[in-house]
Structures are given as structure tokens and as C-alpha cells.
Design an enzyme around this catalytic site. Structure first.
Site, PDB file in Angstrom:
ATOM      1  N   GLY A 162      38.804  50.187  45.676  1.00  0.00           N
ATOM      2  CA  GLY A 162      39.295  50.156  47.051  1.00  0.00           C
ATOM      3  C   GLY A 162      40.582  49.371  47.104  1.00  0.00           C
ATOM      4  O   GLY A 162      41.107  48.952  46.073  1.00  0.00           O
ATOM      5  N   GLY A 183      39.899  45.743  45.730  1.00  0.00           N
ATOM      6  CA  GLY A 183      39.231  45.432  44.477  1.00  0.00           C
ATOM      7  C   GLY A 183      38.461  46.597  43.896  1.00  0.00           C
ATOM      8  O   GLY A 183      38.453  47.698  44.444  1.00  0.00           O
ATOM      9  N   VAL A 184      37.806  46.306  42.763  1.00  0.00           N
ATOM     10  CA  VAL A 184      37.073  47.329  42.035  1.00  0.00           C
ATOM     11  C   VAL A 184      35.578  47.092  42.234  1.00  0.00           C
ATOM     12  O   VAL A 184      35.136  45.949  42.343  1.00  0.00           O
ATOM     13  CB  VAL A 184      37.427  47.259  40.530  1.00  0.00           C
ATOM     14  CG1 VAL A 184      36.761  48.380  39.761  1.00  0.00           C
ATOM     15  CG2 VAL A 184      38.931  47.293  40.350  1.00  0.00           C
ATOM     16  N   VAL A 185      34.808  48.172  42.291  1.00  0.00           N
ATOM     17  CA  VAL A 185      33.370  48.057  42.487  1.00  0.00           C
ATOM     18  C   VAL A 185      32.648  48.459  41.198  1.00  0.00           C
ATOM     19  O   VAL A 185      32.960  49.499  40.609  1.00  0.00           O
ATOM     20  CB  VAL A 185      32.897  48.959  43.645  1.00  0.00           C
ATOM     21  CG1 VAL A 185      31.419  48.752  43.915  1.00  0.00           C
ATOM     22  CG2 VAL A 185      33.708  48.686  44.904  1.00  0.00           C
ATOM     23  N   ASP A 209      39.344  51.403  58.427  1.00  0.00           N
ATOM     24  CA  ASP A 209      39.547  52.247  57.251  1.00  0.00           C
ATOM     25  C   ASP A 209      38.387  53.224  57.082  1.00  0.00           C
ATOM     26  O   ASP A 209      37.822  53.359  56.008  1.00  0.00           O
ATOM     27  CB  ASP A 209      39.724  51.377  56.001  1.00  0.00           C
ATOM     28  CG  ASP A 209      40.360  52.149  54.846  1.00  0.00           C
ATOM     29  OD1 ASP A 209      40.885  53.255  55.083  1.00  0.00           O
ATOM     30  OD2 ASP A 209      40.318  51.662  53.699  1.00  0.00           O
TER      31      ASP A 209
END
Ligand SMILES: *[C@@H]1O[C@H](CO)[C@@H](O)[C@H](O)[C@H]1NC(C)=O
Ligand SMILES: *[C@@H]1O[C@H](CO)[C@@H](O)[C@H](O)[C@H]1NC(C)=O
Ligand SMILES: *[C@@H]1O[C@H](CO)[C@@H](O)[C@H](O)[C@H]1NC(C)=O
Ligand SMILES: *[C@@H]1O[C@H](CO)[C@@H](O)[C@H](O)[C@H]1NC(C)=O
Ligand SMILES: *[C@@H]1O[C@H](CO)[C@@H](O)[C@H](O)[C@H]1NC(C)=O
Ligand SMILES: *[C@@H]1O[C@H](CO)[C@@H](O)[C@H](O)[C@H]1NC(C)=O
Ligand SMILES: *[C@@H]1O[C@H](CO)[C@@H](O)[C@H](O)[C@H]1NC(C)=O
Ligand SMILES: *[C@@H]1O[C@H](CO)[C@@H](O)[C@H](O)[C@H]1NC(C)=O
Ligand SMILES: *[C@@H]1O[C@H](CO)[C@@H](O)[C@H](O)[C@H]1NC(C)=O
Length: 825
Positions: free
Chosen positions: A536, A539-541, A651
């Protein structure tokens, strides 16, 4: 700036119209069967593409049957001149003001107990003449279709139920009327009516659809009793010789057309209330070869542009337009500079400004030099003025309007200045006026920003930059200089955040329901951050497994520690999410706040994102999609109105909506949500969100409210309906690339089948389909105040509240694209 897209669309619309038109008229002349005009009970007609043989009158002059409408396999039950190749329809039934349009395969039966019965292929009643005891029907050589009883007495006739045309031999009595069509090719009830009033006066007025409320007449014969008793009109007569007059009670006649009538023996004659409000009489030779068309014999009023004024209703051309008269006394409609057609397919619907005007907008822009002034001579909008100044000079008139944020146009004539506001009505050109019109036209927004181009925010996928820019500008309904503004607004926004955040961060208190994890724990749980689930903006999930009571699968969001704000962002998010509980939201389990590391731990949902669910080769079921749409809407309603702190998501997009085991929609990623105190409904913040889903106010320096989520929801709703992305230039031709525009066009043209790509399930549930599309169009209104709130959205989706016909979503600027700029990119 020329409106290229507009022009292209218009050209296309014209081509389409022409095609429709020709397909309607270039039908082969029917083969005439020998007939005595009599139709027996039990006889029927079927609406089929070709060789549908209509019922004919004995002479073969008139036909009764189905006329094809355009190329959509739709038909109109009608009476027409059988021997004239260009089909001229003289009668058709209306049902609740709509033309009773019959799909292919519909049948018309002549029944004893209900007269004529028109049914769809599914067996639904489309229209009925009514009346019982019918022995047979007759299509008379006069063009009258008569239902008769056993004694050949008339029970029902088309002559007694006229639509927009009178034929020789036809009369209409008091309180009876003719109604115009919507347009040359749309037979639904239009805006004009001719009525023989109870007092004997024959009048033509505009009516305010969808009601039948009639404005003051713009034409009248004044055949009332007046001073001479018995001089009031009794009926409007179109006698068999072709004379058209109001027959007075005392036998006197008021002729509508003066002079000799053309021979009714050698000519077809008709009197039609045209769709543009002109009542006219035409003739056409019966014996003809080659190209012969209808000749105008007479028409009234002489100048409809001048005759419809003030209390006669808005002019023929609609609001903000200019009406001019053509040689044949028919009106043509145009838009002033800075305005364009509301409906590019229909110049009679009026014009919309290509820009936002108003005191609020002017104030927001805080630049004085917002407008250019266009000058038109002899053009006037006789009403809509709010102030009159006299004596005045032309310059002062111009200046006064220019300085006045309420003023849209000023008219100057003989030392007098009239300042007018939108919408302008009854606009027309009149050479006798000797007037000047000063029209304020908003300058191109690009010329207002002198700022250098800042770096663009994330543009991961820019395969074809030209088309992407084009697509986005169209989508956002702003100029191509979106990127300038985007950058500028970003900077501005961040400044605001800095200020706000510094004040606020100290107040943030963490909710104790959340678990706190160490970085090490999470590193272990995610197997060293190996399995990536997605990325996103912040950051990264990663996927992970935690032992909390039982073994739980989790999604761990690792925030980039790039900017100073993230810390506050992080706490904000924690505080907000920790307090939310709703079945349509993703649940936050815990967090990690250790040194530089900021991580969020969410429950893991098994069925991935809505994006991966929707945008696949096999469409998910319609029912499932409907449920998901409800879910998203409820989740958003909760965020906006039901949790203790109002949350604007900012968003909303299919990538941020997850599906659990039961395919329940769960909104995720509040990382961008801005906290708002409940009593503070409007605020300015940075541009947030993802292009394609972002509401126009982000780019307009307008207040950001919950309505931005409503906009994004509208886009997502359309994606759910259509199972395609909001912007898709790769798989679609130009007019389909922008989902919102394309769906609206389809909606206008009544082609919802195309929207769902002829999906059987959706078409079987057409009411829901139409309702959802209409709600979506309401949500994507460019003007935030027109968008409903989520509560209303849900009520409309659920059918608790009626969905009104939505206006054009982008009336202000359905965009100017500067081709030269695009080609430079
Ligand atoms: C018209 O023709 C039909 C048969 O085609 C016949 O049954 C009917 O009696 C005729 N009607 C008249 C008025 O001649
Ligand atoms: C119309 O006529 C056709 C053919 O006779 C018949 O199949 C159909 O049931 C009739 N419909 C009605 C409503 O009477
Ligand atoms: C048409 O109908 C009218 C009235 O029913 C009748 O007087 C007339 O004779 C008919 N004309 C023809 C040609 O059948
Ligand atoms: C005709 O116009 C009416 C009213 O604007 C609209 O509802 C209808 O869909 C139109 N019909 C066609 C066939 O375009
Ligand atoms: C029609 O009206 C005109 C003028 O009033 C008259 O001369 C003519 O005889 C009428 N024709 C018929 C068939 O009534
Ligand atoms: C129709 O026109 C043709 C050729 O012009 C002519 O021979 C015929 O007599 C005309 N018929 C009538 C009824 O006027
Ligand atoms: C018939 O009409 C077409 C198109 O309207 C035109 O091109 C052609 O010249 C016309 N023919 C005659 C004989 O007028
Ligand atoms: C038939 O209609 C078309 C379309 O309006 C027109 O271009 C053409 O000239 C017409 N032809 C005749 C013979 O009226
Ligand atoms: C109208 O006033 C504006 C603002 O002062 C000015 O820029 C413009 O040139 C004027 N136009 C005319 C035609 O006087």
C-alpha cells in the site's frame, strides 16, 4: 479552448443518430396484400425484424403495425403512411407518458374483451386500448383505426386518442390534446402540448415533465366567449378537405392556416405538433416518383425563440442556451462560449457551464483575475436578472458583473444594465435588440498556476503515459494540468498536516484492547517477512501466523519509516482502528512500536481483495456482488456516522476491500483515514487516495468531507456491477476506457445490458441493476453537495428510498483535453 472530446462525442452522436434515422426510414415498402381493412378478433401481429406485414387500409395508404426503433430490436406500435418510403408515423400509444416500446417478439392481439392488447415476449402487458364487446377492427383509409361492435358502431378509435398528429377527418374536442414527442426519434411524451381548453381557447404550452403541469401558453387562438356569446371554440377541426380551424359554438370558424388548402385527394396531409413546439401542417403528393418529401404548408408560432418567455417556461433549448430561428421557422439551439451541451446527443436539453462559478469557488481560488469576458451582440436571456442598473455605461456594466461573484452575464441596452445569474433561461438572438451581452467565462485553470511542476506522486504503472494522462484528466473532470495542481495541493496539504499534527499528537491515547508485539515476535510470525500479501501507500503487508490463544493467521503491515509524520500517522491509525468494531471492517489485533519499527497486525482474510475477486475472467455471481456492495456501503456508513470518531477513509478502492471466508466485504487500510472530530464536518488535508477513485474536490482545493468516500464508493460500485476496472485503456476502446463516463453514456441511452456485458443474471434482475447504476451515478457527482451521504446510499440501494433520475455527473467540466499538450508528453 476547443472541447475536442465534446466535439468528437458530438460527431459520434450525430453519426449514431443518422444511422438510427436511416435504418428507420430506408425500409422496403411493404408488399400490399389485398385487404378490405377489416381485422377479426383473434388476429395478431408480431414485432419481428424483417417482413412483419402490418394491417393495411383498403387503399393501402395507411399501415398499422410495428415500426422498428433504431437498431436495438425495439419496435413501436404505430400507424404510418404505407406508400411513403421515409416512414412517417402518425399515431402511437403512450403509457404513463412513455412510448409503449415493444421488444422484438412482442405481440399485438385483437381481443373481444380488451380490444388491442400489446404484450412483451415474456407476456407482460405493454399497452391496452381497453373496451369490451369488440366484434372487429377496421383500418380506415383516413388513417383511423376503429374498434367496432357487432353493429359496426365505433367503440374506440385512434382518432379519439391522438398523440402528436392530426389527419384530415379528425377533430378534437374540449379538454383534448396533442402531445409532442421527446425528439424526432424518441416517441415518449415531450415538453409541448396543444390543448383545446374548456373555455374554447386553443393553446400550446410547455409542460414541466415528469408532471403534466402546463406553463402559460405561448400560442393561443383566443377563441373564448369574449364579448360575443357563442364565439368560444367547440372543437378543433381538420376537415376532410384539409382545412384546419377552430369551430366555434355558434358555427363560426377560426382558421389556423389562411388561404386555400392543398388538395386532400391528391395529397397526404397532416398537422403535427413537432418535438420542438412548432404546430405545423405538411403535405406530400400521393402519386409520386423518386425523392419527394413533406412540404410545409403552414406553421405557428412564427418565432418560437421569442414566443416562449417568462411564465411560458424555459425556452425550447433549455437552460443556458441560445435559440436561433432557421429558415423553416424551426429553432436551432446553441451554447454560449464556456458552456457545452448538457446532453451531447440532444441540443434541446440545454447547456452547462464548463466551469464552476459561485462566490464560494471564487473565494477559494483567492485570485482576482479568474474570468475572461466574451461579448455577444443582440443576444438576451430576458429573465434571470437579479439587478437592473440605470443610467449606466457599457464599460461599467461589464465591470460591475466582472466584480460580482453572483453575476454570470450582464446585458447592456439603452443605458440599462441587467445583471443575471445562472441558470440563464429563454436565451435567444434578436437583431432588433441592439444589445451587448457580457458573458463571464472562467479562465483556463492552468493559467492560474504559475508554479513549477513538482514531482508527481506515485505512478507505478504508467505503461502509456499519454493515454493515462488523458484517461485521468477525463476521469477527474479537470484540465490536463491536474498534475500541476496535484503537486501544488500536495505541498499545501502537507503543510496543513504538519501544523495540525504537531498540536494533536500529544492527545493521542492508545486503546488498551490492542495487543502490543515485539518486533522479534512479528519477525518470527512472518518467517522473516517473506510472504508478501500486498503493498500500500504506506508499507508492505506480509502473511504471518501467531499463537494467541489459538493459532491465528495474520496480516502484518510494516510501515515505511520515511517521513516524520508516520509516527503520528501510526498512532492516529491505532487509536482509530482500536475503537472500531463492525462486521464490514477488518479487525486490528495489535501493533508493534519499537524504535524505528512501526507494524500493524490485522486478522488475515481468506479470500483476498475485492480487486482479485472482481477482475478475473470468470465473473463472480451477481448475487454475491450485490451482497458485497451492501457490505462496503455499511462499512462506510459505520465509519462516517456510527463510530465515536468520524472517519473518512480517503482511499476506498477494490484493493482495500477484503473478503472473508463467507465473502463478506471488509474494508481495510485506515492508514490514510483522517481523524475528524464529530462536530467538525469539513476540513482540508493532503491529497490522499488513489487516482481513478479520487473525488474531484481533492484537485479543486475544496473542503474534504465524507463525500470523497461516497465518490470512491460510486466508482467501486460501478466496478462491482461491471466487473471491470474504473480506468482500463488497454482492453477498451476510447469511449469505454473511463468506466464512469461510459456507464453514464450507456445509462443515458438506456443500454444497461451493455454495462453488464449482457450477463444473464444481472439482466434477470434489471430493477436492481438499474437502481445500482443510478445510485452509483449519484455518488460520482462532481459536485459533492449533490452526492448522497452513505445513509441515503444504503436506503436507496435497499429500496427504502426512491432513486431519482441522476443528473450528469460532471456538468462543470467534462473536460477539455489539449491535444497539443498530450502529444508533448
Ligand atoms: C373483409 O374480409 C374478410 C375476409 O378477408 C371478411 O371476413 C369480412 O367479412 C370482410 N369485411 C367486409 C366489411 O367486407
Ligand atoms: C395472441 O395471439 C397468439 C396467436 O393466436 C396467441 O398465441 C397468444 O396467446 C395471444 N395472446 C393473447 C394475450 O391473447
Ligand atoms: C372511415 O370511417 C368513417 C367513420 O367511421 C366512415 O364514415 C368512412 O366511411 C370510413 N371511410 C372509409 C374509406 O372506410
Ligand atoms: C426517450 O426519452 C425518455 C425521457 O427522456 C427516456 O426516458 C427514454 O429512455 C428515451 N427513450 C429512448 C428509446 O431513448
Ligand atoms: C372544409 O372546410 C372548408 C373551409 O371551411 C370548406 O370549404 C369545405 O367544404 C370543408 N370540407 C368538408 C369536407 O367539410
Ligand atoms: C400518377 O402518375 C403517373 C405518372 O406520372 C400517371 O400516369 C398517373 O395517371 C397518376 N395517377 C394519378 C391518380 O394521378
Ligand atoms: C434523392 O435524395 C438523395 C439524398 O437525399 C439525393 O442524393 C438525390 O440526388 C435525390 N434524387 C433526386 C432525384 O432528387
Ligand atoms: C428521408 O429521410 C432522410 C433522413 O431525414 C432524408 O435525408 C431524406 O432526404 C428523406 N427522403 C425523402 C425522399 O424525403
Ligand atoms: C470587461 O471587464 C474586464 C475586467 O475589467 C476586462 O478585462 C474586459 O476587457 C472588459 N471587456 C470589455 C469588452 O469591455
Amino acid at each position: 479552448m476547443p472541447n475536442h472530446i465534446g466535439a468528437r462525442k458530438l460527431a459520434m452522436a450525430f453519426t449514431v443518430r443518422l444511422l438510427l434515422f436511416s435504418s428507420l426510414f430506408l425500409l422496403p415498402v411493404s408488399v400490399f396484400a389485398q385487404t378490405n381493412g377489416s381485422i377479426a378478433v383473434g388476429d395478431f401481429l408480431t414485432a419481428t425484424a424483417a417482413n412483419s406485414s402490418p394491417w393495411l387500409s383498403p387503399s393501402g395508404d395507411f399501415a398499422f403495425g410495428f415500426s422498428p426503433l433504431g437498431s436495438n430490436d425495439l419496435f413501436l406500435l404505430s400507424i404510418w403512411y404505407a406508400k411513403i418510403p421515409n416512414r412517417t408515423v402518425v399515431w402511437y400509444p403512450l403509457r404513463d407518458n412513455e412510448a409503449a416500446v415493444a421488444p422484438k417478439g412482442s405481440t399485438l392481439n385483437l381481443t373481444a374483451n380488451s380490444g388491442l392488447v400489446l404484450k412483451s415476449p415474456q407476456g407482460d402487458d405493454l399497452w391496452k386500448s381497453g373496451t369490451s364487446g369488440v366484434a372487429n377492427g377496421v383500418l380506415n383509409d383516413t388513417g383511423n383505426f376503429v374498434l367496432q361492435d357487432r353493429n359496426s358502431e365505433s367503440l374506440w378509435e385512434t382518432f379519439n386518442n391522438p398523440t402528436d398528429t392530426l389527419l384530415p377527418g379528425q377533430t378534437i374536442g374540449r379538454s383534448r390534446q396533442l402531445s409532442s414527442r421527446q425528439s424526432e426519434t424518441n416517441y415518449s411524451k415531450g415538453r409541448f402540448q396543444l390543448l383545446l381548453q374548456e373555455d374554447g381557447n386553443l393553446v400550446i404550452s410547455t409542460i414541466n415533465l415528469p408532471t403534466n403541469f402546463a406553463n402559460s401558453p405561448y400560442y393561443a387562438t383566443d377563441t373564448t366567449s369574449g364579448t360575443v356569446a357563442g364565439s368560444e371554440g367547440k372543437e378543433l377541426v381538420f376537415n376532410a378537405s384539409g382545412y384546419l380551424y377552430v369551430l366555434r359554438e355558434n358555427g363560426g370558424k377560426y382558421n389556423l392556416a389562411v388561404g386555400e388548402a392543398v388538395s386532400a385527394r391528391d395529397n397526404y396531409i397532416r398537422a403535427t405538433l413537432n418535438f420542438d413546439g412548432i404546430f405545423a401542417q405538411y403535405y406530400h403528393p400521393k402519386n409520386f416518383t423518386g425523392n419527394v418529401s413533406w412540404t410545409l404548408r403552414w406553421s405557428d408560432p412564427d418565432d418560437i425563440c421569442q414566443s416562449i418567455t417568462e411564465d411560458s417556461g424555459v425556452g425550447v433549448c433549455g437552460y443556458n442556451s441560445i435559440c436561433t430561428l432557421k429558415g423553416d421557422k424551426r429553432p436551432t439551439c446553441g451554447c454560449p462560449t464556456g458552456f457545452s451541451l448538457l446532453d451531447p446527443n440532444d441540443p434541446y436539453r440545454g447547456c452547462k457551464p464548463d466551469f464552476i462559478q459561485g462566490c464560494e469557488e471564487d473565494e477559494l481560488s483567492r485570485t482576482k483575475d479568474l474570468y475572461d469576458v466574451e461579448v455577444l451582440t443582440n443576444t438576451d436571456w430576458p429573465i434571470s436578472d437579479f439587478v437592473q442598473l440605470k443610467p449606466f455605461t457599457a464599460e461599467k456594466c461589464n465591470e460591475s458583473c466582472f466584480q460580482d461573484c453572483l453575476c454570470a452575464v450582464a446585458i447592456f441596452r439603452s443605458e440599462t444594465c441587467w445583471k443575471k445569474k445562472l441558470p440563464l433561461s429563454n436565451g435567444r438572438v434578436d437583431t432588433s435588440l441592439n444589445s451587448l451581452a457580457f458573458i463571464k467565462v472562467r479562465k483556463d485553470i492552468s493559467t492560474l498556476t504559475g508554479a513549477p511542476q513538482p514531482p508527481c506522486p506515485d505512478d507505478k504503472k504508467k505503461k502509456s503515459q499519454t493515454t493515462v494522462i488523458r484517461a485521468e484528466s477525463v476521469l477527474l473532470g479537470t484540465s490536463i494540468f491536474v498534475n500541476f495542481i496535484l503537486g501544488a495541493a500536495l505541498c499545501l496539504g502537507f503543510v496543513l498536516i504538519f501544523r495540525k499534527k504537531h498540536v494533536r499528537s500529544a492527545e493521542i491515547v492508545l486503546d488498551s484492547n490492542l495487543r502490543s508485539f515485539s518486533y522479534e515476535e512479528l519477525q518470527e510470525a512472518t518467517n522473516g517477512f517473506t510472504e508478501e500479501l500486498g503493498r500500500g501507500a504506506f508499507g508492505v503487508v506480509y502473511k504471518g501466523v501467531l499463537q494467541i490463544g489459538s493459532v491465528v493467521q495474520v496480516a502484518v503491515k510494516k510501515l515505511n519509516y520515511v517521513m516524520q509524520e508516520i509516527e503520528k500517522e501510526f498512532k492516529t491509525e491505532l487509536n482509530v482502528i482500536g475503537q472500531t468494531h463492525h462486521k464490514n471492517l477488518v479487525r486490528l489485533i495489535g501493533y508493534c512500536d519499537e524504535g524505528q519499527q512501526r507494524l500493524l497486525v490485522y486478522e488475515l482474510l481468506s479470500n483476498g481483495t475485492l480487486a482479485s475477486f472482481l477482475f478475473t475472467d470468470i465473473k463472480p455471481s451477481w448475487r454475491q456482488r450485490i451482497e458485497i456492495a451492501y457490505g462496503v456501503a455499511r462499512g462506510l456508513l459505520y465509519l462516517h456516522e456510527e463510530c465515536s470518531t468520524q472517519i473518512i477513509h480517503c482511499d476506498i478502492k477494490p484493493q482495500n476491500i477484503l473478503l472473508d471466508d463467507y465473502y463478506t466485504a471488509r474494508i481495510s487500510d485506515f492508514g490514510l483515514a483522517k481523524l475528524l472530530m464529530m462536530n467538525q464536518s469539513r476540513t482540508h488535508t493532503a491529497i490522499r487516495g488513489t487516482k481513478g477513485y479520487v473525488a474531484p474536490e481533492w484537485f479543486r482545493n475544496m473542503p474534504i468531507t465524507t463525500k470523497v468516500d461516497v465518490y470512491s464508493f460510486g466508482v467501486v460500485l460501478l466496478e462491482i456491477i461491471c466487473c471491470r476496472r474504473s480506468v482500463d485503456v488497454e482492453n477498451n476502446c476510447e469511449e469505454k476506457a473511463i468506466l464512469t463516463d461510459w456507464v453514464y453514456d450507456c445509462y443515458l441511452q438506456g443500454e444497461l445490458d451493455a454495462v453488464v456485458d449482457y450477463e444473464v443474471q444481472a439482466l434477470g434482475d434489471k430493477t436492481t441493476l438499474e437502481k445500482f447504476v443510478m445510485v452509483a451515478i449519484w455518488c460520482i457527482q462532481e459536485d459533492p453537495s449533490l452526492r448522497p451521504n452513505m445513509k441515503k446510499v444504503i436506503q436507496m440501494l435497499e429500496g427504502v428510498v426512491e432513486v431519482k433520475v441522476p443528473p450528469c455527473p460532471s456538468p462543470f467540466a467534462r473536460t477539455c483535453i489539449d491535444e497539443s499538450f498530450v502529444s508533448q508528453v
